[in-house]
Design an enzyme around this catalytic site. Structure first.
Site: not given
Ligand SMILES: NC(=O)c1ccc[n+]([C@@H]2O[C@H](COP(=O)([O-])OP(=O)(O)OC[C@H]3O[C@@H](n4cnc5c(N)ncnc54)[C@H](OP(=O)(O)O)[C@@H]3O)[C@@H](O)[C@H]2O)c1
Length: 241
Positions: A10, A144, A148, A229
């Site tokens: 991702g 989610y 998680k 952790q």
């Molecule tokens: N943003 C928040 O507030 C937040 C909070 C807590 C945790 N997180 C976690 O942090 C991580 C990154 O989140 P982010 O906020 O950076 O999200 P994001 O901007 O939506 O990016 C998500 C990434 O995952 C890839 N992805 C999505 N579906 C996929 C699939 N089916 N197969 C392969 N790749 C896939 C996307 O690639 P493409 O779309 O280019 O395919 C993109 O590179 C996630 O695990 C999320 O749960 C985020």
């Protein structure tokens, strides 16, 4: 520390891309996402070592990813994730299944496929990107929160299992980060960005760079005793209201 081969899932945008850019200054970084053109452009523009486009929800995707990269992975950062905001009675079967596939099964499979080399060389670092919603709970984000939370169990179990192999396994649980993930139609109906900020004790979003720098630290020798952790980087969100 010598240059490590780091795979970040991702990493076409958001937290993953920022982490890839930051770590590529001192390591060989491999990026993934679903769009080959975007990944090729990013790899050209940045100092990335390679890329592979794959939908991690599809069958055999983790296996195809590792086979096609054809390199030994020293550091695995399981970052790809999907967030659905819906009440449980409206959560669709696809949303439930895709959450499990991307947030839980793909990390599990990727660890399974990369650990043999880490064991062989008696060094490895695994970082799972969870969420504060897996530590606490989030109304209308049941799939989610469930997936998680499962990553926390996986992290702790593997940290124990791999402790004698010099492989550390940790999970970073971000709070709200202003990325595409939270530009969610259903969430927008309930909360504006400023209303979200009002719920965060520090009254700010966590930045992707904060996550990237924590990954850098967890990879470093200074963090070799840190394993199993669950690290909350959430601007105080986990503390209560
Ligand atoms: N943003 C928040 O507030 C937040 C909070 C807590 C945790 N997180 C976690 O942090 C991580 C990154 O989140 P982010 O906020 O950076 O999200 P994001 O901007 O939506 O990016 C998500 C990434 O995952 C890839 N992805 C999505 N579906 C996929 C699939 N089916 N197969 C392969 N790749 C896939 C996307 O690639 P493409 O779309 O280019 O395919 C993109 O590179 C996630 O695990 C999320 O749960 C985020």
């Amino acid at each position: 520390m010598n240059r490590k081969n780091i795979l970040i899932t991702g990493s076409s945008k958001g937290i993953g891309l920022e982490t890839a850019k930051y770590l590529s200054k001192s390591h060989n970084v491999y990026i993934t996402g679903r769009d080959e053109n975007i990944l090729a452009k990013l790899t050209n523009e940045n100092n990335f070592k390679g890329f592979y486009a794959v939908d991690l929800c599809s069958n055999d995707a983790p296996k195809n990813l590792i086979e096609n990269l054809n390199t030994n992975i020293d550091v695995l950062i399981n970052n790809a994730g999907v967030y659905f905001y819906n009440s449980i009675d409206k959560m669709t079967q696809d949303e439930i299944i895709n959450s499990i596939k991307l947030n839980t099964l793909a990390p599990y499979e990727l660890i399974k496929l990369t650990v043999p080399y880490m064991k062989e060389q008696q060094w490895g670092r695994i970082i799972n990107i969870g969420s504060i919603s897996g530590v606490m709970g989030e109304a209308n984000a049941s799939t989610y929160s469930m997936t998680k939370a499962s990553l926390i169990g996986l992290t702790k179990s593997l940290a124990l299992e791999l402790a004698q192999n010099n492989i550390t396994v940790n999970i970073i649980n971000p709070g709200w980060v202003d990325t595409e993930l939270i530009n969610n139609e259903n969430l927008d109906k309930d909360f504006s960005k400023s209303e979200i900020i009002e719920t965060i004790p520090q009254r700010r979003f966590v930045t992707p760079l904060e996550i990237a720098k924590t990954c850098e630290f967890l990879i470093s020798d200074n963090a070799k005793s840190i394993t199993g952790q669950s690290i909350n980087i959430c601007a105080g969100l986990s503390l209560g209201f």
